[in-house]
Design a protein around this motif. Structure first.
Motif, short mmCIF file in Angstrom:
data_model
loop_
_atom_site.label_atom_id
_atom_site.label_comp_id
_atom_site.label_asym_id
_atom_site.label_seq_id
_atom_site.Cartn_x
_atom_site.Cartn_y
_atom_site.Cartn_z
N GLY A 59 -17.20 -29.40 28.29
CA GLY A 59 -16.85 -28.90 29.63
C GLY A 59 -18.19 -28.64 30.41
N VAL A 60 -19.28 -28.14 29.90
CA VAL A 60 -20.58 -27.96 30.54
C VAL A 60 -21.01 -29.16 30.87
N ILE A 61 -21.23 -30.07 29.97
CA ILE A 61 -21.93 -31.51 30.02
C ILE A 61 -21.14 -32.22 31.22
N LEU A 62 -19.89 -32.15 31.06
CA LEU A 62 -19.39 -32.96 31.86
C LEU A 62 -19.54 -32.46 33.36
N GLY A 63 -19.29 -31.15 33.33
CA GLY A 63 -19.17 -30.45 34.79
C GLY A 63 -20.71 -30.74 35.18
N GLY A 64 -21.74 -30.82 34.41
CA GLY A 64 -23.00 -30.79 35.10
C GLY A 64 -23.10 -32.16 35.49
N ILE A 104 -27.17 -31.04 36.40
CA ILE A 104 -27.64 -32.20 35.21
C ILE A 104 -28.68 -31.17 34.18
N LEU A 105 -29.47 -30.75 34.80
CA LEU A 105 -30.49 -29.84 34.06
C LEU A 105 -29.87 -28.93 33.22
N GLY A 106 -28.75 -28.39 34.02
CA GLY A 106 -28.07 -27.02 33.46
C GLY A 106 -27.18 -27.56 32.05
N GLY A 107 -26.67 -28.89 32.51
CA GLY A 107 -25.73 -29.34 31.29
C GLY A 107 -26.75 -29.91 30.08
N PRO A 139 -28.60 -22.44 30.64
CA PRO A 139 -27.79 -23.36 31.31
C PRO A 139 -27.49 -23.06 32.81
N GLU A 140 -27.35 -21.60 33.13
CA GLU A 140 -27.14 -21.03 34.36
C GLU A 140 -28.17 -20.25 34.93
N ALA A 141 -29.38 -20.36 34.26
CA ALA A 141 -30.43 -19.57 34.90
C ALA A 141 -30.54 -19.64 36.35
N TYR A 192 -25.01 -25.63 35.65
CA TYR A 192 -23.91 -26.61 35.60
C TYR A 192 -22.92 -26.25 36.59
N HIS A 193 -22.53 -25.04 36.90
CA HIS A 193 -21.50 -24.69 38.14
C HIS A 193 -22.01 -24.68 39.47
#
Lengths: 379, 188, 168, 346
Positions: D131-136, D145-148, D224-226, D234-235
């Motif tokens: 979910g994270v990588i697809l969203g990113g 993308i960096l977050g993902g 991932p969401e720093a 990612y979001h």
């Protein structure tokens, strides 16, 4: 330095990705922008762009009278407005050859040191926030509010104080300053202690800050660093001691000096400076109490200030470093040219050298530790 | 020995001093434009001067100072107003000047070094090889006055956007601008 | 549709509207666009002493997609203007712009070549806060005004939220 | 037929219950932050601001939905769904109490007592990263993308110590079923210590909880969401309810992880030294065991909040270094010691 192509927004070159950070980015404090060429997480080339808060202060100064410019100086380093006011006033006083009464100087010292504490508190709080530690920020801001209260009750404004007049200060310290000060002092110490507990010996904090964007003393001098950032590099330079103004030579205080010039050293130097500022205020207030109650607060200055033609430069140690004003007069009631020497401006231009080769997270840490205030950076 | 003499001793033999002014204890030296980098090196490296820190660098536009001043109309005793003759105009001094603020960290002495820049030849040698700190201030001077710095590694506008047409700190530029507009087109 | 049948003060529509408005007014996530001095005061308003979070204005999100209230605190220069406009354009409806401080409202003392004389030349502003800088209480007051405005909006019976915010 | 009905009730019931906890959890997070930071926190929406999550939900639901022009639509839409569904599914094998006897029928308080519950958790748990990588990836935004990417690297690195730490538990209790492990934690060993996983696997517990924090993307592993580095990771490009799903999925994840921690290491529904089941009736014991379990879970949920507002964030390379150079060798060491111990004592 120019081995890599200059990054441009929107264009990725070869193996590298260009990331545009800012101007609306949480770590960029609103108005800075960094275009970074990244290889994965590490920064290959960094190109800071400034001017997003360029409001034409220097040009504005040429169209205002000498007194009218004081409120504009508030808006330079808005974290601590008072040193800006005093620095400008000192420059004009120097141009006019006016000697400020001692009592006024002491009041200036007290207020400037309070402003220094307030400034460092914001800087450290934001540094924490940018590294993911939110809570110290809140602790520091609570105490900062108390300092604001003192400002407000003395100047009428919390942030943009417009403190003092050319030739002295406009009002004496109110009677219950001592009481307020005694209340404030332990609270500031308490907030600092809590911050220290949360951060200083925290393993994650140390990992994030020690050795990050270290800078040698030689480089720092070459780039024109001043203030805590220079002292963190190990150079013991403080205008309060080296070129004493406002009776600073009468106070005893330590100038903290770092070793590596990394983020941690800048943080520690600021923490210790707050403590030293508390000591200075104590001593200044003691001297102040010894003054007769009816000692003059203003030097004899004419109502309309018309300094003789000439040009002077006068600087003081603002919380960020050497804050200087170059004032050129043509003999009229308006300054001919005002140049502001902001400490951030010199420090921030070394930013690419500080962070290139490090990681994106370090860029954030480094930027907050430099305490770049856009107001004085862009003017 | 006071600073003025030492500076004279250092720069005098090569005829590098155009003039020297002291104002409220601030010494300022005017040097010829072509040899500004040499002067800076001399000032930095001469042991008894040792100005090893570039504190600031900025420009000044002397347009209004060079203008022949309007003499205030004086009322003569009879009450009739007599316009005084405008003063004899000498050759105008160069319009711009670039001021360097130097600092000696050991002795805490400050020195202003000035270079005058003609409108016809708006180019000064860059100081970046001597002090890296000169990088952005020179860009700012270029941005605000249009004075170019020869040899600067990255001479482009610093505070205003790239295609800004004017140089705002010039005295003939109005405070509120000349109606420059920013186009709000997204850049990609 | 059923809702249309009740249009103009029908029970279902109004109650639903009330519910939606309640959610919106209690959860104004801010986008703190602090550029200058006012940004510091905005921080104070976010921090412990004043605590905007009481009104649900928590989780300051710097991503315009996630924010409801754009708090423009501080000067917008001409150089910044495109970036600022873009941020506003990226926000999702319903959005509200609070112009905090004299600079954002009108350019303030900086009537110069490089300063935008009021952000309302770029984006529609819902709430103006005067002051240079305004006190944090003023920002809280603006949040209360946002709540008042939201209460008056009719998200179901009127399509566009922002139409209503102007001129209420 | 009854079995079907019971299964459906259990599924729906636990789904609603986890949902409810996650909702309350958002409130706890905000009020907890406020408590730690000396401020009141949200207190306008309902009593003590309890309806704050509801207001957020309503607002997110009624907000305009934006799909960025350059986004990959399918991936962009799938991202949040893929993130939040596994979070719910993982709870299926986590127990929430002992058992309850209704009308002579024994109902275990667990959606499904799968005998390979562990593997299920590991498999489903690692789904969330998609979910994270697809969203990113789908957002077409560099920060996303960096977050993902950060998330992927982090998940891959911390899956290993997580699995190795769990292996220690399997060695000790000799089963893959979470219910069997929970049952085995009754009583004491060595005469005075409760028979809990934490006392049998102290090192394993530390490893597990560190890895679990990393898996849940919580401070100090919230790279991932720093917020201050890559805006929202990612979001960044997500608004309206899609963002809500991400935020919500995170809290559901926390509930699941806390449930696993309690079930494995903190004696599930057992009280130390007291076997309440022997004194209480079958129905009341079922309820009491449920309460005990969730008291323990809420402690760990509070720990997540507590840690979040205390610690700074790691840097990317430090997270990787900690995972590969710190946790994995320690986890291997833990397995070795455990195996040796079992070999010697059995």
């Amino acid at each position: 330095m120019n081995q890599n192509p200059t990054p441009q927004t929107g264009h990725d070159t070869g193996d590298y990705v260009t990331v545009n950070i800012g101007p609306s980015h949480p770590a960029m404090h609103g108005t800075l922008r960094v275009v970074a060429l990244t290889d994965g997480e590490s920064l290959k080339k960094v190109d800071p762009e400034i001017g997003y808060l360029h409001r034409g202060v220097e040009k504005l100064g040429e169209s205002l009278t000498y007194h009218q410019f004081i409120p504009i100086t508030d808006r330079l380093n808005y974290c601590s407005a008072i040193p800006n006011n005093v620095s400008y006033e000192m420059a004009v006083e120097k141009l006019m050859g006016v000697e400020v009464p001692e009592k006024a100087q002491l009041i200036r010292v007290i207020m400037m040191e309070l402003a220094r504490i307030a400034d460092h508190q914001v800087c450290i709080g934001i540094l924490g926030v940018d590294l993911g530690a939110f809570t110290p920020f809140f602790y520091l801001i609570i105490q900062r509010e108390e300092i604001y209260e003192i400002f407000e009750w003395f100047n009428g404004a919390r942030l943009t104080n417009t403190f003092g007049r050319i030739g002295g200060v406009d009002a004496d310290l109110p009677d219950d300053f001592e009481q307020r000060w005694e209340e404030l002092k332990p609270n500031v110490r308490k907030a600092n202690d809590e911050t220290e507990k949360l951060l200083t010996h925290n393993r994650i904090w140390m990992d994030r800050t020690i050795g990050v964007s270290a800078f040698s003393a030689e480089d720092a001098l070459n780039w024109g660093f001043t203030g805590p950032c220079l002292r963190a590099c190990g150079v013991k330079r403080d205008l309060r001691i080296d070129e004493p103004y406002c009776m600073y030579d009468k106070f005893k205080f330590e100038v903290p000096v770092g070793k590596n010039g990394d983020v941690f050293d800048r943080y520690i130097v600021r923490m210790i400076e707050m403590e030293e500022s508390l000591k200075i205020i104590d001593q200044a207030y003691k001297l102040y109490k010894e003054m007769p109650a009816d000692a003059p607060l203003m030097a004899r200055v004419p109502k309309v200030i018309k300094p003789p033609a000439g040009e002077v430069y006068s600087a003081l140690e603002s919380p960020n470093g050497e804050l200087g004003f170059f004032v050129k007069s043509d003999g009229s009631a308006k300054p001919y040219r005002i140049r502001i020497r902001p400490p951030c401006f010199m420090i921030y231009q070394a930013f690419p050298e500080l962070v290139e080769g490090e990681l994106i997270a370090d860029l954030v840490a480094c930027l907050s530790s430099l305490n770049v205030i856009a107001g004085e950076l862009d003017r | 020995m006071d600073l003025k003499k030492r500076v004279e001793q250092c720069l005098g033999p090569d005829n590098l001093v155009v003039s020297m002014i002291e104002c409220q204890g601030d010494l300022s030296v005017e040097v010829p434009k072509r040899s500004v980098v040499d002067v800076m090196r001399l000032l930095r490296d001469t042991p008894d001067l040792g100005f090893n820190f570039l504190s600031d660098l900025f420009g000044v536009d002397n347009l209004d100072l060079n203008k022949p001043k309007k003499k205030p109309t004086k009322k003569t005793e009879e009450g009739a107003e007599t316009e005084e003759e405008p003063e004899e105009k000498g050759p105008f001094p160069p319009r711009y000047e670039v001021v360097y603020l130097l600092l000696c960290l050991e002795r805490n002495e400050r020195l202003q070094v000035k270079v005058r820049v003609e409108e016809s030849d708006m180019e000064v040698d860059t100081l970046t090889p001597v002090w890296k700190a000169a990088n952005w201030p020179e860009r700012e001077v270029f941005d605000m006055f249009g004075i170019r710095f020869k040899g600067h590694p990255n001479l482009k506008r610093l505070l205003m956007w790239d295609d800004f047409p004017a140089h705002p700190l010039r005295k003939d530029y109005p405070l509120e601008g000349q109606g420059e507009e920013r186009h709000l087109i997204y850049d990609d | 549709m059923a809702i249309d049948a009740y249009n103009g003060g029908g029970w279902i529509a109004t109650k639903l509207e009330w519910l939606i408005n309640w959610g919106r007014k209690r959860s104004p996530w801010p986008l703190p666009y602090g550029t200058a001095c006012c940004g510091i005061e905005m921080m104070c308003a976010l921090a412990a002493g004043y605590d905007m979070a009481r009104f649900g204005a928590e989780r300051p999100s710097f991503s315009p997609r996630q924010a409801d209230v754009l708090i423009q605190a501080g000067t917008i220069t001409l150089k910044m203007a495109p970036a600022f406009k873009r941020i506003y354009d990226q926000m999702a409806e319903p959005r509200c712009v609070i112009s905090m401080g004299a600079c954002a409202c009108s350019g303030g003392v900086f009537r110069t070549y490089s300063t935008l004389q009021g952000i309302d030349k770029l984006v529609p502003v819902d709430i103006y806060i005067p002051g240079c800088p305004p006190r944090p209480e003023a920002l809280l007051q603006a949040l209360l005004m946002f709540i008042e405005k939201t209460e008056k909006s009719q998200p179901i019976t009127h399509k566009k939220h922002s139409d209503l915010l102007v001129g209420t | 037929m009854d079995d079907w009905l019971i299964a459906i009730i259990k599924v729906v019931g636990i789904w609603v219950w986890v949902l409810l906890i996650a909702v309350v959890m958002t409130w706890v997070e905000r009020r907890g932050a406020a408590l730690i930071q000396d401020r009141p926190g949200p207190n306008r929406a309902g009593p003590f601001g309890l309806f704050q999550p509801l207001a957020d939900g309503i607002k997110l639901f009624t907000k305009e939905e934006i799909i960025p022009t350059n986004a990959q639509k399918l991936l962009y839409i799938m991202g949040p769904l893929l993130f939040s569904l596994p979070a719910f599914s993982a709870y299926a094998v986590v127990p929430f109490g002992d058992k309850i006897i209704l009308g002579g029928k024994e109902i275990i308080l667990q959606v499904s007592d799968v005998n390979v519950g562990f593997l299920y958790i590991l498999a489903i748990g690692s789904m969330g990263v998609y979910g994270v990588i697809l969203g990113g990836w789908g957002s077409n935004n560099k920060y996303s993308i960096l977050g993902g990417l950060r998330s992927t690297a982090q998940m891959v690195s911390y899956e290993v110590p997580l699995g190795l730490a769990l292996l220690g538990i399997v060695f000790v209790y000799g089963t893959f079923s979470l219910r069997d492990i929970s049952l085995a934690q009754q009583g004491t060993f060595l005469g005075f210590l409760p028979n809990w996983g934490i006392f049998k696997q102290p090192l394993g517990f530390i490893l597990f909880i560190v890895a679990a924090y990393a898996e849940a993307n919580r401070v100090p592993f919230d790279l991932p969401e720093a917020e201050s580095e890559i805006v929202s990771g990612y979001h960044t490009e997500y608004g309206s309810m899609r963002l809500g799903l991400y935020l919500f999925g995170e809290y559901v994840n926390l509930v699941t992880i806390s449930g696993i921690i309690v079930a494995l290491y903190f004696g599930s529904w057992h009280m130390p030294y007291i076997d309440l089941g022997a004194y209480l009736g079958p129905i009341s014991w079922g309820i009491v065991s449920f309460c005990i379990f969730f008291l323990k879970v809420s402690f760990f949920l509070w720990m997540f909040v507590w840690v979040r507002w205390t610690l700074p964030r790691f840097r990317y390379d430090q997270v990787m270094g900690l995972g590969w150079r710190g946790l994995i060798p320690l986890a291997l060491f833990n397995i070795f010691i455990t195996a040796l111990f079992i070999q010697l004592t059995v």
